[in-house]
Design a protein around this motif. Sequence first.
Motif, PDB file in Angstrom:
ATOM      1  N   VAL A   1      -5.507  32.730  -7.934  1.00 46.59           N
ATOM      2  CA  VAL A   1      -3.909  33.154  -7.849  1.00 46.59           C
ATOM      3  C   VAL A   1      -3.293  33.169  -9.075  1.00 46.59           C
ATOM      4  CG1 VAL A   1      -1.744  32.394  -6.937  1.00 46.59           C
ATOM      5  CG2 VAL A   1      -4.055  32.306  -5.618  1.00 46.59           C
ATOM      6  N   ALA A   2      -2.522  34.381  -9.632  1.00 51.03           N
ATOM      7  CA  ALA A   2      -1.950  34.413 -10.838  1.00 51.03           C
ATOM      8  C   ALA A   2      -0.735  33.615 -11.255  1.00 51.03           C
ATOM      9  CB  ALA A   2      -1.422  36.009 -10.929  1.00 51.03           C
ATOM     10  N   VAL A   3      -0.503  33.344 -12.150  1.00 51.10           N
ATOM     11  CA  VAL A   3       0.488  32.651 -12.597  1.00 51.10           C
ATOM     12  C   VAL A   3       1.481  33.441 -13.917  1.00 51.10           C
ATOM     13  CG1 VAL A   3       0.687  30.536 -14.237  1.00 51.10           C
ATOM     14  CG2 VAL A   3      -0.730  30.269 -12.272  1.00 51.10           C
ATOM     15  N   VAL A   4       2.712  33.168 -13.537  1.00 51.40           N
ATOM     16  CA  VAL A   4       3.660  33.466 -14.601  1.00 51.40           C
ATOM     17  C   VAL A   4       4.341  32.160 -15.300  1.00 51.40           C
ATOM     18  CG1 VAL A   4       5.931  34.817 -15.120  1.00 51.40           C
ATOM     19  CG2 VAL A   4       4.174  35.464 -13.329  1.00 51.40           C
ATOM     20  N   PRO A   5       3.992  32.077 -16.595  1.00 55.37           N
ATOM     21  CA  PRO A   5       4.574  30.916 -17.158  1.00 55.37           C
ATOM     22  C   PRO A   5       6.120  31.201 -17.580  1.00 55.37           C
ATOM     23  CG  PRO A   5       2.540  31.970 -18.526  1.00 55.37           C
ATOM     24  CD  PRO A   5       3.193  32.698 -17.430  1.00 55.37           C
ATOM     25  N   GLN A   6       6.907  30.229 -17.291  1.00 57.29           N
ATOM     26  CA  GLN A   6       8.360  30.376 -17.527  1.00 57.29           C
ATOM     27  C   GLN A   6       8.733  28.977 -18.324  1.00 57.29           C
ATOM     28  OE1 GLN A   6      10.009  30.613 -13.379  1.00 57.29           O
ATOM     29  NE2 GLN A   6       9.598  32.950 -13.412  1.00 57.29           N
ATOM     30  N   GLY A   7       9.905  29.766 -19.128  1.00 54.02           N
ATOM     31  CA  GLY A   7      10.445  28.647 -20.191  1.00 54.02           C
ATOM     32  C   GLY A   7      12.204  28.744 -19.677  1.00 54.02           C
ATOM     33  N   GLY A   8      12.763  29.132 -20.701  1.00 51.75           N
ATOM     34  CA  GLY A   8      14.225  29.227 -20.571  1.00 51.75           C
ATOM     35  C   GLY A   8      14.840  30.349 -19.759  1.00 51.75           C
ATOM     36  N   MET A   9      13.732  31.286 -19.602  1.00 54.71           N
ATOM     37  CA  MET A   9      14.132  32.729 -18.934  1.00 54.71           C
ATOM     38  C   MET A   9      15.189  33.516 -19.635  1.00 54.71           C
ATOM     39  SD  MET A   9      12.083  32.384 -16.497  1.00 54.71           S
ATOM     40  CE  MET A   9      12.559  33.573 -15.291  1.00 54.71           C
ATOM     41  N   THR A  10      15.166  33.276 -20.988  1.00 53.59           N
ATOM     42  CA  THR A  10      15.989  34.245 -21.713  1.00 53.59           C
ATOM     43  C   THR A  10      15.343  35.515 -22.392  1.00 53.59           C
ATOM     44  OG1 THR A  10      15.645  32.720 -23.916  1.00 53.59           O
ATOM     45  CG2 THR A  10      17.309  32.190 -22.433  1.00 53.59           C
TER      46      THR A  10
ATOM     47  N   GLY B   1       8.674  39.150 -20.358  1.00 55.72           N
ATOM     48  CA  GLY B   1       7.354  38.205 -20.221  1.00 55.72           C
ATOM     49  C   GLY B   1       7.538  37.171 -19.107  1.00 55.72           C
ATOM     50  N   ALA B   2       8.676  36.644 -18.847  1.00 55.79           N
ATOM     51  CA  ALA B   2       8.468  35.503 -18.034  1.00 55.79           C
ATOM     52  C   ALA B   2       9.112  35.916 -16.531  1.00 55.79           C
ATOM     53  CB  ALA B   2       9.632  34.555 -18.322  1.00 55.79           C
ATOM     54  N   HIS B   3       9.442  37.131 -16.392  1.00 56.14           N
ATOM     55  CA  HIS B   3       9.840  37.722 -15.036  1.00 56.14           C
ATOM     56  C   HIS B   3       8.700  37.665 -14.050  1.00 56.14           C
ATOM     57  CE1 HIS B   3      13.113  39.735 -13.112  1.00 56.14           C
ATOM     58  NE2 HIS B   3      12.224  40.441 -12.334  1.00 56.14           N
TER      59      HIS B   3
ATOM     60  N   ILE C   1       2.259  32.830  -8.935  1.00 56.26           N
ATOM     61  CA  ILE C   1       3.178  31.551  -8.750  1.00 56.26           C
ATOM     62  C   ILE C   1       3.824  31.516 -10.288  1.00 56.26           C
ATOM     63  CG2 ILE C   1       2.769  29.118  -9.191  1.00 56.26           C
ATOM     64  CD1 ILE C   1       0.750  29.364  -6.623  1.00 56.26           C
ATOM     65  N   ALA C   2       5.081  30.978 -10.212  1.00 52.66           N
ATOM     66  CA  ALA C   2       5.793  30.661 -11.149  1.00 52.66           C
ATOM     67  C   ALA C   2       5.425  29.116 -11.917  1.00 52.66           C
ATOM     68  CB  ALA C   2       7.194  30.978 -11.164  1.00 52.66           C
ATOM     69  N   LEU C   3       4.734  29.322 -13.081  1.00 52.31           N
ATOM     70  CA  LEU C   3       4.463  27.972 -13.529  1.00 52.31           C
ATOM     71  C   LEU C   3       5.594  27.621 -14.714  1.00 52.31           C
ATOM     72  CD1 LEU C   3       2.678  25.430 -14.020  1.00 52.31           C
ATOM     73  CD2 LEU C   3       1.348  26.741 -15.266  1.00 52.31           C
TER      74      LEU C   3
ATOM     75  N   ILE D   1      -5.611  35.998 -14.791  1.00 54.52           N
ATOM     76  CA  ILE D   1      -4.828  34.960 -13.782  1.00 54.52           C
ATOM     77  C   ILE D   1      -3.399  34.740 -14.689  1.00 54.52           C
ATOM     78  CG2 ILE D   1      -6.426  34.231 -12.208  1.00 54.52           C
ATOM     79  CD1 ILE D   1      -5.385  31.473 -13.420  1.00 54.52           C
ATOM     80  N   LEU D   2      -3.597  34.811 -16.013  1.00 55.29           N
ATOM     81  CA  LEU D   2      -2.251  34.433 -16.844  1.00 55.29           C
ATOM     82  C   LEU D   2      -1.463  35.587 -17.137  1.00 55.29           C
ATOM     83  CD1 LEU D   2      -4.062  31.889 -19.553  1.00 55.29           C
ATOM     84  CD2 LEU D   2      -2.461  31.620 -17.751  1.00 55.29           C
ATOM     85  N   ASN D   3      -0.240  35.701 -16.416  1.00 53.59           N
ATOM     86  CA  ASN D   3       0.778  36.792 -16.944  1.00 53.59           C
ATOM     87  C   ASN D   3      -0.008  38.130 -16.679  1.00 53.59           C
ATOM     88  OD1 ASN D   3       3.368  36.760 -16.816  1.00 53.59           O
ATOM     89  ND2 ASN D   3       3.464  36.170 -19.117  1.00 53.59           N
ATOM     90  N   PRO D   4      -0.481  38.306 -15.617  1.00 52.29           N
ATOM     91  CA  PRO D   4      -1.319  39.602 -15.449  1.00 52.29           C
ATOM     92  C   PRO D   4      -0.565  40.842 -15.522  1.00 52.29           C
ATOM     93  CG  PRO D   4      -1.546  38.478 -13.595  1.00 52.29           C
ATOM     94  CD  PRO D   4      -0.860  37.532 -14.389  1.00 52.29           C
ATOM     95  N   GLY D   5      -0.817  41.765 -16.401  1.00 52.08           N
ATOM     96  CA  GLY D   5      -0.003  42.936 -16.492  1.00 52.08           C
ATOM     97  C   GLY D   5       1.104  43.152 -17.454  1.00 52.08           C
ATOM     98  N   LYS D   6       1.154  41.817 -18.001  1.00 52.45           N
ATOM     99  CA  LYS D   6       2.016  41.557 -19.272  1.00 52.45           C
ATOM    100  C   LYS D   6       1.395  42.104 -20.489  1.00 52.45           C
ATOM    101  CE  LYS D   6       5.323  39.903 -16.486  1.00 52.45           C
ATOM    102  NZ  LYS D   6       5.880  38.357 -16.673  1.00 52.45           N
ATOM    103  N   VAL D   7       2.147  42.524 -21.610  1.00 54.08           N
ATOM    104  CA  VAL D   7       1.639  42.883 -22.938  1.00 54.08           C
ATOM    105  C   VAL D   7       0.706  44.068 -22.946  1.00 54.08           C
ATOM    106  CG1 VAL D   7       0.763  41.966 -25.029  1.00 54.08           C
ATOM    107  CG2 VAL D   7       2.241  40.347 -23.690  1.00 54.08           C
ATOM    108  N   ILE D   8      -0.502  43.803 -22.377  1.00 52.24           N
ATOM    109  CA  ILE D   8      -1.474  44.741 -22.212  1.00 52.24           C
ATOM    110  C   ILE D   8      -2.240  44.738 -20.930  1.00 52.24           C
ATOM    111  CG2 ILE D   8      -2.413  44.593 -24.759  1.00 52.24           C
ATOM    112  CD1 ILE D   8      -4.499  42.893 -23.557  1.00 52.24           C
ATOM    113  N   ASP D   9      -2.556  46.345 -20.692  1.00 56.17           N
ATOM    114  CA  ASP D   9      -3.057  46.589 -19.429  1.00 56.17           C
ATOM    115  C   ASP D   9      -4.731  46.480 -19.779  1.00 56.17           C
ATOM    116  OD1 ASP D   9      -1.461  47.187 -17.475  1.00 56.17           O
ATOM    117  OD2 ASP D   9      -0.872  48.967 -18.471  1.00 56.17           O
ATOM    118  N   LEU D  10      -5.319  46.036 -18.804  1.00 57.41           N
ATOM    119  CA  LEU D  10      -6.853  45.939 -18.852  1.00 57.41           C
ATOM    120  C   LEU D  10      -7.451  46.880 -18.110  1.00 57.41           C
ATOM    121  CD1 LEU D  10      -7.548  42.067 -18.223  1.00 57.41           C
ATOM    122  CD2 LEU D  10      -7.331  43.305 -20.444  1.00 57.41           C
TER     123      LEU D  10
END
Lengths: 474, 474
Positions: B69-78, B83-85, B91-93, B459-468
């Motif tokens: 299951v994929a995970v989106v790391p989240q911090g201050g959401m700013t 990137g954190a959307h 799952i939001a981590l 599983i780490l923030n898939p689809g962010k930054v680069i496409d595989l």
Amino acid sequence: MTAHPRAGDCIEALCAKFDRNTVLVGEDIPARNMADTSFLPRLRPLAVVRPDTPQGVADALAICSAHGVAVVPQGGMTGLAGGAHPIEGAIALSLERLQGIEEIDRAAATMTVRAGTPLEVIQKVADDAGFFIPLDLGARGSCAIGGNLGTNAGGNRVIRYGMAREMVLGIEVALADGTLMTSLNKMIKNNAGFDLKQLFIGSEGTLGVITRTVLRLHPQPGCTMAALCGVDDYESVVKLLSGARRGLGPLLSAFEVMWPDYWHAATVRVPGVRRPVEGDHAFYVLVEAQGLDEKLDGERFQTWLESQFETGLIADAAIAQSKADALAFWRTRDAAGEFQTVLGPHCAFDIGLPVAAMDDFAQACRSRLEAEVPGCLSVYYGHIGDGNLHIVALVEGAATQPSSRINRIVYETVRAFGGTVSAEHGIGTIKKPYLSFSRSPEELALMATIKKALDPHNILNPGKVIDLKAEAAS
Amino acid sequence: MTAHPRAGDCIEALCAKFDRNTVLVGEDIPARNMADTSFLPRLRPLAVVRPDTPQGVADALAICSAHGVAVVPQGGMTGLAGGAHPIEGAIALSLERLQGIEEIDRAAATMTVRAGTPLEVIQKVADDAGFFIPLDLGARGSCAIGGNLGTNAGGNRVIRYGMAREMVLGIEVALADGTLMTSLNKMIKNNAGFDLKQLFIGSEGTLGVITRTVLRLHPQPGCTMAALCGVDDYESVVKLLSGARRGLGPLLSAFEVMWPDYWHAATVRVPGVRRPVEGDHAFYVLVEAQGLDEKLDGERFQTWLESQFETGLIADAAIAQSKADALAFWRTRDAAGEFQTVLGPHCAFDIGLPVAAMDDFAQACRSRLEAEVPGCLSVYYGHIGDGNLHIVALVEGAATQPSSRINRIVYETVRAFGGTVSAEHGIGTIKKPYLSFSRSPEELALMATIKKALDPHNILNPGKVIDLKAEAAS
């Protein structure tokens, strides 16, 4: 490892691709390509390939890769850890003919250079253009910028300007499969995806071969101030460092500490080194600041030094009144370069430690060496502001030095104090047995993952820095 | 992407491992975890997991990884790039409960902090301890240090202190498979193998989740000087920058340039912003220096400014006589933060360009926008010393902004000028379509290689930054 079965084909393909001045074999291989400065025994590489263009470097790698023949990247051959030392059965890929400054961009304050260019040439060209390259080390005349980046070189002014890593904006690298990845960025801020250059800086040619780089240029310092201080205990040394950071701020350009055993060796044993401060002290500290303006910053430096004297941190101090004075101060620190001649063969160490623990470390290390290696003399000095300590250890007059015993004691003590077995020299092959003293299994596993991803057939400087499991099993 | 078939099992396993305050599902998921600051539509993650220990973060990742299951790391959401959307089916981590300062090491001048700690808290604690954290940005009150590192944040003082990357000595990261890699180095010089932290800084949570970090502490500046200058052509702006680098050296802490269209919007449209210099100029430049000593460095700044005036580089200038003046100068630059209110919905850009090309870029970009987007207003300002330009573009009064047209024109012009589509905000999802405008196929391929090596199951923030490629094919 013996010569690879396809090595002959590989050399044939290289000879077909390049001219006779680019591929050297057999008796034509110069001595310079047979050893770096790590005192490992000379070894003749299968061949030396020395292309004079970035694409040539990539083409050479493509050919070696296609034949499964390993490659050792070589620059100025001044490395101390064996990173550029030949490997049996491998081809030496030398950057020695890939030289020259390609561009100075005054607005961006950058310089684009080819990897084989000696550091001193780069310093000189920057100076002529009214700029300053802060990277500086003893081997400046012969070391090449590609190797400086490959080892993430340090030097004396890291406290102010950072390591080689901090001086790089862009990079071009030939990858294991012969892809030329050009990433010659000039912008200080560039967050368009992963910062790929970071992978290659400090990886000692195990992940790719640096062909060009964009360096940051700094303004020339307007003046340099220096003082040599006698300090009576280590707590005061640490407080003096904090005081220098606060009082001199970003002008602080060096904070070198010498223990008394070192001081004695440097000023008594090395001829022509005078003592800027007299008397016996527990520590000798060389503080240097680069200012903008002789009058303003000279006054600032003097005032700061007096304040440290008044608070009792400094027991005695000399302040340089001339360039000659400053040079004489630095002579006490640079005298280490002559220990080979004066003290004879010895073990030299470049380690890192948390600043607060340095003196405890030195005491522990000295005690163990004295107890376990009869007659062992060890002297301690270093760039304390950066957490970097150097040690020279030897049994004077011994026919052969008990190197492996000395190495083990020093690195075991580094491990016990949570230090690093390499501060600025890299790992190469010399320090590889001790890498796990400073890195956890998780860190080592991740390094192996990266190595396997970037160099799946393990042809780039194999056996340097880290061991791969597959390799260990073979 | 729809909910993963094993998502239910995964959430069950998370609930079994953690308490009810750590795993939130369904209606318990707070709004804060449904969107960052990128204006993407709100999305409810499958669950929010918010461990309060580094090992907890690693354990959560191990569970998600085991279930694919994929995970989106989240911090201050700013973050502004997405990137954190949340991602559908992921799952939001969140690091929001992993807060606190673990240690200040005065001798090493370092601070060890947990990734969820807000930047402002870190600044405050450093200040109370007599140190200075130079990283500063508008979102300081809510952004978290983990996100600052994940995006390699910039801000106003990069010209002096560098990006977030330069402020980091050590890092701890939870890897995709749940391994906790602790590498909390405090030494400035440490060349024991690859510098692993560099991989995670600026990779926006696609390679690992930062749990702790060791930050460098700087001495507090003793005084701050500021001037606002009117300059009559871009060549003079570039010369003034060179002059500031030379004349103020390492004290130079900001060099902000505002084009006249920006100046008008900031000082006429935004209420309460006064004009420190009168008259019409081609450029307005805010120069700031941080000194050690009010008297010495104040004098130095004044003398330097006068010399620039005498050589004709500056047409008019105001020098701050008080903190209130300096704040008023910065108000002209910070007014951009109120454009949303004053000008209404708009497109905002964070790009980088070679310094020399910035004005040509601004002219070319403005011309194309005016020609191809009727009624388009675009204003230009930025951290010119770092090669960083910001643009705000809009059609005033339009019911909906022609965002995709504006985006394409701006990024195509960036590509034509050899710039970067992201200077300091990262790529996230918002800028992903334009990454290839600033990165070559070779660079993108290497990014994908690294991503696959560190996160083989994506599983780490898939689809962010680069496409595989594998992902694109699905």
